[in-house]
Design a protein around this motif. Structure first.
Motif, mmCIF file in Angstrom:
data_model
loop_
_atom_site.group_PDB
_atom_site.id
_atom_site.type_symbol
_atom_site.label_atom_id
_atom_site.label_comp_id
_atom_site.label_asym_id
_atom_site.label_seq_id
_atom_site.Cartn_x
_atom_site.Cartn_y
_atom_site.Cartn_z
ATOM 1 N N ALA A 178 0.837 -1.205 0.000
ATOM 2 C CA ALA A 178 0.000 0.000 0.000
ATOM 3 C C ALA A 178 0.873 1.257 0.000
ATOM 4 N N ARG A 179 1.940 1.236 0.766
ATOM 5 C CA ARG A 179 2.851 2.386 0.797
ATOM 6 C C ARG A 179 3.535 2.570 -0.551
ATOM 7 N N PHE A 180 3.890 1.448 -1.196
ATOM 8 C CA PHE A 180 4.515 1.492 -2.514
ATOM 9 C C PHE A 180 3.570 2.133 -3.534
ATOM 10 N N VAL A 181 2.292 1.755 -3.490
ATOM 11 C CA VAL A 181 1.317 2.323 -4.415
ATOM 12 C C VAL A 181 1.112 3.808 -4.122
ATOM 13 N N ALA A 182 1.018 4.148 -2.838
ATOM 14 C CA ALA A 182 0.796 5.547 -2.462
ATOM 15 C C ALA A 182 1.935 6.440 -2.938
ATOM 16 N N GLU A 183 3.158 5.924 -2.879
ATOM 17 C CA GLU A 183 4.309 6.721 -3.304
ATOM 18 C C GLU A 183 4.281 7.032 -4.789
ATOM 19 N N LYS A 184 3.525 6.248 -5.552
ATOM 20 C CA LYS A 184 3.434 6.493 -6.986
ATOM 21 C C LYS A 184 2.706 7.810 -7.292
ATOM 22 N N PHE A 185 1.930 8.289 -6.337
ATOM 23 C CA PHE A 185 1.138 9.486 -6.584
ATOM 24 C C PHE A 185 1.855 10.767 -6.153
ATOM 25 N N THR A 186 3.166 10.672 -5.955
ATOM 26 C CA THR A 186 3.926 11.869 -5.576
ATOM 27 C C THR A 186 4.305 12.709 -6.776
ATOM 28 N N SER A 187 4.187 12.163 -7.976
ATOM 29 C CA SER A 187 4.473 12.930 -9.187
ATOM 30 C C SER A 187 3.521 12.486 -10.281
ATOM 31 N N LEU A 188 3.316 13.354 -11.256
ATOM 32 C CA LEU A 188 2.331 13.076 -12.306
ATOM 33 C C LEU A 188 2.693 11.864 -13.153
ATOM 34 N N PRO A 189 3.947 11.730 -13.635
ATOM 35 C CA PRO A 189 4.247 10.556 -14.479
ATOM 36 C C PRO A 189 4.015 9.230 -13.763
ATOM 37 N N ALA B 1 2.114 8.709 -11.284
ATOM 38 C CA ALA B 1 0.721 8.558 -10.851
ATOM 39 C C ALA B 1 -0.053 7.638 -11.790
ATOM 40 N N LEU B 2 0.306 7.646 -13.061
ATOM 41 C CA LEU B 2 -0.353 6.739 -14.010
ATOM 42 C C LEU B 2 -0.102 5.286 -13.630
ATOM 43 N N ALA B 3 1.139 4.999 -13.212
ATOM 44 C CA ALA B 3 1.454 3.641 -12.748
ATOM 45 C C ALA B 3 0.657 3.312 -11.490
ATOM 46 N N GLY B 4 0.517 4.314 -10.602
ATOM 47 C CA GLY B 4 -0.266 4.099 -9.391
ATOM 48 C C GLY B 4 -1.712 3.779 -9.705
ATOM 49 N N VAL B 5 -2.282 4.484 -10.663
ATOM 50 C CA VAL B 5 -3.659 4.209 -11.076
ATOM 51 C C VAL B 5 -3.768 2.797 -11.641
ATOM 52 N N GLY B 6 -2.776 2.420 -12.447
ATOM 53 C CA GLY B 6 -2.778 1.074 -13.010
ATOM 54 C C GLY B 6 -2.730 0.001 -11.934
#
Length: 396
Positions: A282-293, A295-300
């Motif tokens: 969950a922390r790994f996914v949350a960290e994906k939303f720290t920048s726009l590029p 964030a797409l991976a986080g959404v995926g």
């Protein structure tokens, strides 16, 4: 030939005939994947066979097959990667192939994985056909073949071997072959730690059967011939056999490391592996939303996890047999809630084939031409991704 052999042989021939379309379709998809991998690797001046047999975990398995346990790597940050983390059945089979043939240990791993992948496909077909019919069985196998990480099924990894043992153990449970189910669960427990999922399925199904029988015996007016003689004994024996594989290896590791029954957890901790309920993921996914590029991976990632949860809910709503629900639930939970390398999670989910059954039912409802075109398109995409993936980051 004895009367028993004469009865068994036609039964097996009929079972193979029924599974033939699924197995041929599976072989075609995997052949396409290997062809694309070979071409992709050649364009990048890499050897496809090396990618399949002599990188990442495959190297650890072949080293165990050749030299046994005891090898470890100490990293600069203090982590210790010990080969005790790898369960022994695949390297045992690699050594067996090397001893009875001119093949190397790595070749043995490739041969075992190819044969095991076909056995896994047949087992998946057997389970799906038993529950939903032949057409769904064929579709389930093809969907398993075209998974984005399906190329792992052809690698010298333990996923195919484990899936074969798990699928046939589940089929044995569904058809009341309890000693076979327990024996295969034992072997699955010698293949991967997630063998616990097969053990759980056997035990829950066995306990549920005992409860049903006890309730039926107490029901007013109960009577009739009842169970064939010896069924409860065979079921209990199968349940006793099921956990012996994983228990034996974990206890042996604990004895070897001198750290007792929990020694295997210490070995896994050296690899930064553990079960934290999904906090690290969950922390790994949350960290994906720290920048726009990123964030797409986080959404995926969120969409992917949501799809898994949705599929499991559908499995429950469609009243899949209890052993399948337990098995798929434990495999999924262990994959998503482990703190292991996050890129390996799609590979760890590969054995959770019951999650594909709702999609297989939908695919089976389409016209044959449309379903063939759909599977063919996905197979091409999967083959392309497999070639790209193994020539890049690949499975850890």
């Amino acid at each position: 030939m004895t009367d028993l052999a004469m009865r068994v042989t036609p039964a097996r021939s009929e079972a193979l005939r029924r599974a033939a379309p699924a197995l041929l379709g599976y072989a075609a998809v995997r052949a396409l994947g290997l062809l694309v991998l070979a071409l992709w690797s050649a364009m990048r001046d890499k050897d496809a066979y090396t990618l399949l047999t002599a990188r990442w975990d495959a190297l650890w398995y072949t080293r165990i097959a050749e030299l046994g346990y005891g090898y470890e790597v100490r990293l600069p940050n203090g982590d210790v990667h010990s080969n005790l983390a790898f369960f022994p059945l695949l390297p045992w089979l690699e050594r067996l192939v090397a001893e009875v043939s001119p093949l190397s240990y790595a070749d043995g791993g490739f041969v075992v994985s190819l044969l095991a992948s076909l056995a896994a496909a047949w087992g998946i077909f057997a389970v799906a056909e038993h529950v939903y019919g032949r057409r769904v069985g064929v579709c389930a196998v093809l969907l398993w073949a075209v998974l984005p990480v399906g190329v792992v099924q052809s690698m010298a990894y333990s996923e195919s071997l484990f899936t074969a043992l798990a699928a046939w153990s589940l089929y044995a449970v569904l058809t009341g072959r309890w000693i076979t189910a327990g024996t295969l669960a034992l072997l699955a427990g010698l293949t991967r730690p997630v063998g616990l999922a097969v053990v759980a399925a056997v035990w829950v199904a066995g306990i549920a059967a005992f409860v049903r029988e006890r309730g039926a015996a107490r029901a007013p007016g109960a009577g009739g011939p009842g169970l064939p003689r010896g069924v409860p004994v065979r079921r209990a024996l199968g349940m006793l056999l099921a956990p012996l594989g994983v228990a034996a290896y974990v206890l042996w590791v604990g004895h070897r490391t001198g750290k007792g029954p929990l020694g295997y957890l210490d070995v896994q901790a050296g690899w930064r592996n553990g079960f934290d309920g999904g906090y690290a993921f969950a922390r790994f996914v949350a960290e994906k939303f720290t920048s726009l590029p990123s964030a797409l991976a986080g959404v995926g990632l969120l969409v992917g996890v949501g799809l898994l949860v949705w599929l499991y809910v559908v499995c429950v709503r469609q009243r899949q047999p209890l052993p399948l629900l337990v098995y798929a639930g434990v495999v999924t939970a262990l994959a998503l809630c482990a703190s292991s390398y996050f890129g390996s999670k799609p590979r760890l989910l590969l054995p959770a084939f019951p999650l594909l059954l709702p999609l297989a039912r939908s695919l089976a409802g389409l016209r044959t031409r449309r379903s063939v075109l759909l599977v063919g398109a996905v197979a091409v995409a999967s083959a392309a991704y497999g070639g790209f993936w193994l020539n890049g980051s690949g499975p850890p």
